[in-house]
Scaffold this motif. Sequence first.
Motif, PDB file in Angstrom:
ATOM      1  N   TRP A 162       3.380  -3.718  -3.863  1.00 25.02           N
ATOM      2  CA  TRP A 162       3.636  -3.571  -2.545  1.00 25.02           C
ATOM      3  C   TRP A 162       2.477  -3.872  -1.955  1.00 25.02           C
ATOM      4  O   TRP A 162       2.227  -4.479  -0.845  1.00 25.02           O
ATOM      5  N   ASP A 163       1.392  -3.026  -2.082  1.00 29.81           N
ATOM      6  CA  ASP A 163       0.155  -3.061  -1.034  1.00 29.81           C
ATOM      7  C   ASP A 163      -0.319  -4.429  -1.542  1.00 29.81           C
ATOM      8  O   ASP A 163      -1.043  -5.025  -0.648  1.00 29.81           O
ATOM      9  N   ILE A 164      -0.752  -5.111  -2.845  1.00 30.57           N
ATOM     10  CA  ILE A 164      -1.391  -6.168  -2.984  1.00 30.57           C
ATOM     11  C   ILE A 164      -0.457  -7.259  -2.397  1.00 30.57           C
ATOM     12  O   ILE A 164      -1.136  -8.533  -1.778  1.00 30.57           O
ATOM     13  N   LEU A 165       0.827  -7.372  -2.764  1.00 32.70           N
ATOM     14  CA  LEU A 165       1.547  -8.570  -2.354  1.00 32.70           C
ATOM     15  C   LEU A 165       1.763  -8.426  -0.676  1.00 32.70           C
ATOM     16  O   LEU A 165       1.451  -9.744  -0.047  1.00 32.70           O
ATOM     17  N   TRP A 166       2.037  -7.181  -0.125  1.00 32.45           N
ATOM     18  CA  TRP A 166       2.099  -7.444   1.378  1.00 32.45           C
ATOM     19  C   TRP A 166       0.792  -7.800   2.023  1.00 32.45           C
ATOM     20  O   TRP A 166       0.993  -8.638   3.154  1.00 32.45           O
ATOM     21  N   ASN A 167      -0.325  -7.385   1.501  1.00 32.76           N
ATOM     22  CA  ASN A 167      -1.635  -7.789   2.186  1.00 32.76           C
ATOM     23  C   ASN A 167      -2.244  -9.098   1.785  1.00 32.76           C
ATOM     24  O   ASN A 167      -2.895  -9.914   2.565  1.00 32.76           O
ATOM     25  N   GLY A 168      -1.650  -9.417   0.615  1.00 26.15           N
ATOM     26  CA  GLY A 168      -2.392 -10.795   0.073  1.00 26.15           C
ATOM     27  C   GLY A 168      -1.580 -11.887   0.374  1.00 26.15           C
ATOM     28  O   GLY A 168      -2.190 -13.123   0.313  1.00 26.15           O
TER      29      GLY A 168
END
Length: 654
Positions: free
Chosen positions: A404-410
């Motif tokens: 979630w952190d990588i995809l949401w911000n990336g």
Amino acid sequence: MRVPSPGFPRAGRRPKIPAGEAIVRLVLLACASFAVVAIFFIIAFLLRDGYPAFLEGGIGDFLLGPVWNPTSYPAGKYGILPLVAGTLLVTAGAMAVSVPLGIACAICIARLAPPAVKSVVKPAVELLAGIPSVVYGFFGLIVLTDWIRVTFGVPSGESWLAGSLLLGVMALPTIISVSEDAISCVPREYAEGSLALGATHWQTISGVVVPAALPGISAAVILGMGRAIGETMAVLMVTGNAAVIPSPLWNVLSPVRTLTGTLGIEMGEVAVGTTHYHALFGVAVVLLAITLLVNLAANAVIGRIRESYVPGRQSCAATRGRERGPLVPPAVTGRAGKVLAVAALSLVGLPLAGPAGFAGFALLFAFIAVAWQKVPPKAAEKVAFSLLFAATAAVLAALAVILWDILWNGLPALSWEFLTQSPRDLGRGGGIFPAIVGTLYLVAGAIALALPVGFGAAIYLSEYRGEGRVTRIVRTGTDLLNGTPSIVFGLFGFSFLVLFLNFGVSLLAGQVTLALMILPTIIRTTEESLKSVPVSLREGSLALGATQWQTISRVVVPPAVPGMITGAILSIGRAAGETAPILFTAVVFSQRFLPDSPFSPVMALPYHLFILATNVPGAEAQKYGTAVVLLLLVILFYALAIAIRMHYSRKVRW
């Protein structure tokens, strides 16, 4: 005990081998010997460059010296005790996180989860294994260390605790997969007999199934430990890298430095031939020795398992011949084991309140252990199953948070320009096109080199040899190569390819280094695929007059191709996500143009992300964008492998 080969049946009288067959056999033997030669060269070159460090200050001072300070005046100090201590402390913390969670999740998958849940959890665990270590490190640097800093009110969250938590998550897939395999290998009759005697499901699992699978679970823990010891990029990014022994020793918020982190930080800046250079190779020798011992211990345990269990599967062949005593003494699995478990769990009290915390937790856990005996069996089962499902949910939650952190911000950072342009302003602007192409170049070259050798070695091991001396030597070499830390491959590539063969920092040196790293994966997956083909098919082909090679090429290999493709795809995913092997052999941070020859350096996504995350402030969008591209690339390869496996597992029936 001699384990029967799944390959060709052997006759009492050897027929004359045609010339063509003999040539094929020699070629395959050369492929199989490659892993042995490779591990020999790795050890030889590390010792060649590390030996002067042992001579100069004495091996005792090198191993037990309390100070590692290469810039100390008038002479550098090269005592690796703080580095060994940092490695062991981070690994111990990682095991404290991953062992209970991993074993609980493995029990849940093997014995409790319905097929629909199992079909979700197993691919999720494999996906957790596929996330590149530099992405773990990036997540730890941005999210985990910040959470520790805020939660505990410390100036920096880069610490022993951050390294242990991150490595604990990274070791989970290894522990879960091997433990689940061991638990699944326990004969069904054991559980049925226990249930027939009136035991509950939990009493059967805890009193019969888990003790029977204990050797395999021990091997899983040892392999997970080896994974944690050999990790480089993630610990380098989150542990603070201070070469000190924490004071007090249980201060989990202290920065530490590991053996692998030291190699990753200092190898790129050291002058060749200096004392510092030789000391770093001495560190690599110690690291390789530790990991090889760990992997040999794990292989010995796994070998005992294969001799102990379950009819119907080659990997769990029933024991024949002489009986062996139990691997784990009964006392350890009884009352003494409970005392050790209470003592191990009580260690969590040390970071909280020192020795008083340890004593308090020991009393608490001892009380719980005594009280647990008085809980009614059905109530105990409900509590135990709830904890097992909670542990499985925690593993899935860890995967979900990272993704979630990588995809949401990336994802918002992705654009056509970002994917098709060269970087500008030290990576703060422009795109990552040369890094994407460079990664694909590296992966393509590594696969082109490793696939023929890996397939040939696997065919020789599976079809031409039983469990004889040659097979054991080749398999041991493959296992040792598989357990070699990725940073050690990088040092070997630097010493042998870049300097000795004068390749320079180049695309070719990176491809060869990555090929060596993925070779054991290809050999193992291909060999297992070939072994899954029934012996009766080989016997039928030979009975019709086909030669051995004709039978292999036209009868055995075709049905094994899906498994071989799966292994190749998994190797592609691993090669695409690795940073340490190419750190000193192939990559540069920024380059406007694509490489025009095999002897030119290249950009690569993992190294680009590592430099952006650790050395370039003000490039948040580019960091997350690079991370999400790398993550999606690796997930694509792993998803493809999982889909192929699931498709053929439903389709193929022997």
